[in-house]
Design a protein around this motif. Structure first.
Motif, PDB file in Angstrom:
ATOM      1  N   THR A   7       0.560  -1.462   0.296  1.00 58.33           N
ATOM      2  CA  THR A   7       0.114  -0.224   0.300  1.00 58.33           C
ATOM      3  C   THR A   7       0.572   1.407   0.297  1.00 58.33           C
ATOM      4  OG1 THR A   7      -1.982  -1.496   1.581  1.00 58.33           O
ATOM      5  CG2 THR A   7      -1.486   1.573   0.851  1.00 58.33           C
ATOM      6  N   PRO A   8       0.702   1.938  -1.059  1.00 58.69           N
ATOM      7  CA  PRO A   8       1.517   2.898  -1.501  1.00 58.69           C
ATOM      8  C   PRO A   8       1.590   4.090   0.207  1.00 58.69           C
ATOM      9  CG  PRO A   8       0.149   3.395  -2.949  1.00 58.69           C
ATOM     10  CD  PRO A   8       0.165   1.912  -2.251  1.00 58.69           C
ATOM     11  N   ASN A   9       2.958   4.224   0.516  1.00 54.62           N
ATOM     12  CA  ASN A   9       3.287   4.893   2.348  1.00 54.62           C
ATOM     13  C   ASN A   9       2.729   4.596   3.031  1.00 54.62           C
ATOM     14  OD1 ASN A   9       4.090   7.462   0.385  1.00 54.62           O
ATOM     15  ND2 ASN A   9       1.581   8.189  -0.546  1.00 54.62           N
ATOM     16  N   ASP A  10       2.638   3.138   3.012  1.00 58.63           N
ATOM     17  CA  ASP A  10       2.178   3.105   4.456  1.00 58.63           C
ATOM     18  C   ASP A  10       3.966   1.867   4.955  1.00 58.63           C
ATOM     19  OD1 ASP A  10       1.205   1.407   6.368  1.00 58.63           O
ATOM     20  OD2 ASP A  10       0.675  -0.282   5.278  1.00 58.63           O
ATOM     21  N   GLY A  11       4.276   2.857   5.680  1.00 58.77           N
ATOM     22  CA  GLY A  11       5.549   2.366   6.415  1.00 58.77           C
ATOM     23  C   GLY A  11       7.026   3.436   5.183  1.00 58.77           C
ATOM     24  N   GLN A  12       8.358   2.767   5.201  1.00 59.50           N
ATOM     25  CA  GLN A  12       9.451   2.729   4.480  1.00 59.50           C
ATOM     26  C   GLN A  12       9.934   2.517   3.100  1.00 59.50           C
ATOM     27  OE1 GLN A  12      12.607   2.214   7.851  1.00 59.50           O
ATOM     28  NE2 GLN A  12      12.339   4.913   7.796  1.00 59.50           N
ATOM     29  N   HIS A  13       9.617   3.508   1.957  1.00 60.80           N
ATOM     30  CA  HIS A  13      10.062   3.077   0.470  1.00 60.80           C
ATOM     31  C   HIS A  13      10.797   2.632   0.564  1.00 60.80           C
ATOM     32  CE1 HIS A  13       9.298   3.533  -3.953  1.00 60.80           C
ATOM     33  NE2 HIS A  13       8.869   2.783  -3.472  1.00 60.80           N
ATOM     34  N   ALA A  14      11.388   1.125  -0.376  1.00 61.69           N
ATOM     35  CA  ALA A  14      12.249   0.207  -0.090  1.00 61.69           C
ATOM     36  C   ALA A  14      12.190   0.296  -1.612  1.00 61.69           C
ATOM     37  CB  ALA A  14      12.386  -0.776   0.130  1.00 61.69           C
ATOM     38  N   VAL A  15      13.377   0.191  -2.580  1.00 58.15           N
ATOM     39  CA  VAL A  15      13.424  -0.677  -3.931  1.00 58.15           C
ATOM     40  C   VAL A  15      14.570  -0.753  -3.966  1.00 58.15           C
ATOM     41  CG1 VAL A  15      13.560   0.440  -6.221  1.00 58.15           C
ATOM     42  CG2 VAL A  15      12.677   1.533  -4.595  1.00 58.15           C
ATOM     43  N   THR A  16      14.726  -2.287  -4.474  1.00 58.65           N
ATOM     44  CA  THR A  16      15.727  -2.799  -4.940  1.00 58.65           C
ATOM     45  C   THR A  16      15.869  -3.631  -5.851  1.00 58.65           C
ATOM     46  OG1 THR A  16      15.654  -4.089  -2.663  1.00 58.65           O
ATOM     47  CG2 THR A  16      16.992  -4.936  -3.748  1.00 58.65           C
ATOM     48  N   HIS A  17      16.691  -4.109  -6.969  1.00 62.13           N
ATOM     49  CA  HIS A  17      16.910  -3.940  -8.685  1.00 62.13           C
ATOM     50  C   HIS A  17      17.809  -5.122  -8.416  1.00 62.13           C
ATOM     51  CE1 HIS A  17      15.550  -0.141  -9.806  1.00 62.13           C
ATOM     52  NE2 HIS A  17      16.851   0.380  -8.729  1.00 62.13           N
ATOM     53  N   TYR A  18      18.009  -6.416  -9.005  1.00 62.74           N
ATOM     54  CA  TYR A  18      18.171  -7.890  -8.875  1.00 62.74           C
ATOM     55  C   TYR A  18      18.716  -8.511 -10.222  1.00 62.74           C
ATOM     56  CZ  TYR A  18      14.858 -10.427 -10.257  1.00 62.74           C
ATOM     57  OH  TYR A  18      13.144 -11.331 -10.993  1.00 62.74           O
ATOM     58  N   LYS A  19      19.743  -9.061 -10.899  1.00 59.93           N
ATOM     59  CA  LYS A  19      20.392  -9.689 -12.659  1.00 59.93           C
ATOM     60  C   LYS A  19      20.510 -11.256 -11.614  1.00 59.93           C
ATOM     61  CE  LYS A  19      23.658  -8.293 -14.218  1.00 59.93           C
ATOM     62  NZ  LYS A  19      24.208  -6.825 -15.433  1.00 59.93           N
ATOM     63  N   VAL A  20      20.432 -11.812 -12.111  1.00 59.52           N
ATOM     64  CA  VAL A  20      21.011 -13.535 -12.263  1.00 59.52           C
ATOM     65  C   VAL A  20      22.383 -14.017 -12.246  1.00 59.52           C
ATOM     66  CG1 VAL A  20      20.028 -15.797 -12.712  1.00 59.52           C
ATOM     67  CG2 VAL A  20      17.949 -14.186 -11.993  1.00 59.52           C
ATOM     68  N   ILE A  21      23.544 -13.814 -12.178  1.00 56.70           N
ATOM     69  CA  ILE A  21      24.933 -13.842 -12.294  1.00 56.70           C
ATOM     70  C   ILE A  21      24.811 -15.705 -12.737  1.00 56.70           C
ATOM     71  CG2 ILE A  21      27.312 -14.213 -11.936  1.00 56.70           C
ATOM     72  CD1 ILE A  21      26.235 -12.222  -9.199  1.00 56.70           C
ATOM     73  N   GLN A  22      23.855 -17.017 -11.741  1.00 58.20           N
ATOM     74  CA  GLN A  22      23.897 -17.527 -12.390  1.00 58.20           C
ATOM     75  C   GLN A  22      23.274 -18.470 -11.247  1.00 58.20           C
ATOM     76  OE1 GLN A  22      28.144 -18.595 -11.078  1.00 58.20           O
ATOM     77  NE2 GLN A  22      28.162 -20.968 -11.698  1.00 58.20           N
ATOM     78  N   ALA A  23      22.826 -19.964 -12.003  1.00 61.20           N
ATOM     79  CA  ALA A  23      21.541 -20.291 -11.634  1.00 61.20           C
ATOM     80  C   ALA A  23      21.734 -21.868 -11.589  1.00 61.20           C
ATOM     81  CB  ALA A  23      19.874 -20.006 -11.538  1.00 61.20           C
ATOM     82  N   ASN A  24      21.076 -23.212 -10.537  1.00 64.08           N
ATOM     83  CA  ASN A  24      20.680 -24.362 -11.045  1.00 64.08           C
ATOM     84  C   ASN A  24      18.949 -24.140 -10.313  1.00 64.08           C
ATOM     85  OD1 ASN A  24      20.955 -24.969  -8.169  1.00 64.08           O
ATOM     86  ND2 ASN A  24      23.866 -24.901  -8.253  1.00 64.08           N
ATOM     87  N   ARG A  25      18.922 -25.872 -10.716  1.00 66.56           N
ATOM     88  CA  ARG A  25      17.781 -26.163 -10.221  1.00 66.56           C
ATOM     89  C   ARG A  25      17.333 -25.270  -8.260  1.00 66.56           C
ATOM     90  NH1 ARG A  25      18.347 -32.849 -10.493  1.00 66.56           N
ATOM     91  NH2 ARG A  25      19.468 -33.167  -9.048  1.00 66.56           N
ATOM     92  N   ASN A  26      18.656 -25.799  -7.552  1.00 68.90           N
ATOM     93  CA  ASN A  26      18.644 -25.348  -5.987  1.00 68.90           C
ATOM     94  C   ASN A  26      18.338 -23.976  -5.819  1.00 68.90           C
ATOM     95  OD1 ASN A  26      18.681 -28.075  -5.750  1.00 68.90           O
ATOM     96  ND2 ASN A  26      20.373 -28.725  -5.948  1.00 68.90           N
ATOM     97  N   TYR A  27      19.766 -23.786  -6.252  1.00 71.25           N
ATOM     98  CA  TYR A  27      20.257 -22.010  -5.917  1.00 71.25           C
ATOM     99  C   TYR A  27      20.461 -21.246  -7.021  1.00 71.25           C
ATOM    100  CZ  TYR A  27      20.766 -24.653  -1.334  1.00 71.25           C
ATOM    101  OH  TYR A  27      20.588 -24.855  -0.376  1.00 71.25           O
ATOM    102  N   SER A  28      20.465 -19.978  -6.549  1.00 74.12           N
ATOM    103  CA  SER A  28      19.912 -18.414  -7.811  1.00 74.12           C
ATOM    104  C   SER A  28      21.456 -17.680  -7.165  1.00 74.12           C
ATOM    105  CB  SER A  28      19.105 -18.227  -8.831  1.00 74.12           C
ATOM    106  OG  SER A  28      18.235 -18.749  -9.162  1.00 74.12           O
ATOM    107  N   LEU A  29      22.583 -17.608  -7.783  1.00 65.20           N
ATOM    108  CA  LEU A  29      23.559 -16.406  -6.722  1.00 65.20           C
ATOM    109  C   LEU A  29      23.045 -14.673  -7.849  1.00 65.20           C
ATOM    110  CD1 LEU A  29      25.921 -15.769  -5.481  1.00 65.20           C
ATOM    111  CD2 LEU A  29      27.719 -16.291  -7.964  1.00 65.20           C
ATOM    112  N   LEU A  30      22.749 -14.216  -7.024  1.00 69.80           N
ATOM    113  CA  LEU A  30      22.382 -12.844  -7.481  1.00 69.80           C
ATOM    114  C   LEU A  30      23.058 -11.208  -7.609  1.00 69.80           C
ATOM    115  CD1 LEU A  30      18.354 -12.236  -6.463  1.00 69.80           C
ATOM    116  CD2 LEU A  30      19.854 -14.004  -8.745  1.00 69.80           C
ATOM    117  N   GLU A  31      23.198 -10.952  -8.395  1.00 69.70           N
ATOM    118  CA  GLU A  31      23.686  -9.749  -7.491  1.00 69.70           C
ATOM    119  C   GLU A  31      22.748  -8.017  -7.763  1.00 69.70           C
ATOM    120  OE1 GLU A  31      25.508  -6.102 -11.555  1.00 69.70           O
ATOM    121  OE2 GLU A  31      26.853  -7.557 -11.058  1.00 69.70           O
ATOM    122  N   VAL A  32      22.277  -7.866  -6.814  1.00 67.78           N
ATOM    123  CA  VAL A  32      22.099  -7.016  -6.128  1.00 67.78           C
ATOM    124  C   VAL A  32      22.013  -5.220  -5.965  1.00 67.78           C
ATOM    125  CG1 VAL A  32      20.057  -6.593  -4.307  1.00 67.78           C
ATOM    126  CG2 VAL A  32      20.838  -8.840  -4.965  1.00 67.78           C
TER     127      VAL A  32
END
Length: 312
Positions: A213-238
């Motif tokens: 809900t807009p303005n209901d708390g502190q606004h937080a923005v996170t960008h991510y990109k997948v570096i590497q992945a398999n069926r169990n885990y993904s390594l992300l650049e955040v």
């Protein structure tokens, strides 16, 4: 900038025949360091003993200790040297990447607290760096600019004056040019890159959660990109656009791929005893020179080990 360390710290002291031999006492019961010294060095006065502490002449188990209320445990050895020598305490769980008159930049290991709460007296990055700067002047201090969770490793900055702290905190959004983490998350993240936006709130048990809900708390923005992945885990650049408490941990849970070993925020697996989060890059404008400084650290080997080829 992987290694631009202006500081040359001696790794230990030397003893020669002209120095007075140190006094050593074994701790038999718990208590605070100052009270222990007042008892063992009686009738030496309180101010005299405080001076010994301030000048780095007291060690506990070979570690220089300057805090009056440092808790002692039975079996520890307290050493008092008569001579004032500049002995750098060995830094535990952190490495200084850069230091000048304004700042200290470190690479913090997982498991080390950035700064203690009122109820915690254990070793922290803040406490060790305070002892480090007081080797040159007992009045020196360091000032917190930001924090990393205990189980998050990576790059941190501390200020060496209140003026620098104020300047950097006031202009943090403009001064910090890049803040990049690597996160090992559960499962295969199918969307190769994306952005998570929410408003963060805190429960009475100090757990953060997202409100959409807009303005209901502190606004937080996170960008991510997948570096590497398999069926169990993904390594992300955040990349962080905002720096809220537990922001990445909450947003990865929102994504449906919680950080590995992060039971608090929904993780079902524990590939290692640490949190799968590392502050890899920090770039900022120096508060005095205006020069942009960039510090990059390696991806933890434990993260990369999850992507070794499986035997056929």
């Amino acid at each position: 900038m992987r290694s631009n360390n202006k500081t040359k710290r001696p790794q230990g002291g030397t003893f020669n025949r002209n120095q007075t031999p140190p006094k050593q006492f074994k701790v038999t019961e718990g208590g605070e360091l100052l009270l222990f010294l007042l008892d063992k060095l009686s009738p030496q006065g309180r101010n005299s003993i405080k001076s010994l502490l301030a000048h780095g002449q007291v060690s506990v188990d070979d570690r220089v200790e300057k805090l009056y209320n440092h808790p002692l445990k039975p079996g520890q050895i307290v050493t008092i040297r008569k001579d004032r020598t500049t002995v750098a305490p060995v830094l535990v769980g952190l490495k200084i990447l850069f230091e000048d008159d304004d700042l200290i930049v470190i690479n913090k290991d997982t498991g080390l607290l950035s700064i203690a709460t009122e109820k915690e007296t254990e070793l922290t990055a803040y406490r060790q760096l305070t002892a480090h700067v007081r080797l040159h002047d007992p009045k020196n201090r360091i000032f917190v600019l930001h924090r990393l969770d205990r189980d998050t490793s990576g790059v941190m900055i501390f200020a060496k004056s209140e003026r620098v702290q104020q300047k950097m905190q006031d202009g943090w959004k403009d001064i910090v040019k890049e803040r990049m983490y690597v996160a090992l998350v559960e499962g295969m993240v199918k969307k190769t890159q994306g952005t998570i936006s929410s408003w963060l709130k805190e429960t009475s048990t100090l757990k953060m959660y997202s409100s959409f809900t807009p303005n209901d708390g502190q606004h937080a923005v996170t960008h991510y990109k997948v570096i590497q992945a398999n069926r169990n885990y993904s390594l992300l650049e955040v990349h962080l656009e905002t720096g809220r408490k537990n922001q990445i941990r909450v947003h990865m849970q929102d994504l449906g791929h919680p950080i590995a070993s992060d039971k608090k925020y929904g993780s079902k697996t524990k590939p290692f005893s640490r949190l799968g989060l590392h502050a890899r890059v920090l770039a900022f404008e120096h508060p005095t020179s205006g020069q942009v400084m960039r510090f990059e650290t390696d991806i933890p080997k434990q993260f990369l080990s999850q992507f070794r080829e499986e035997p056929k």
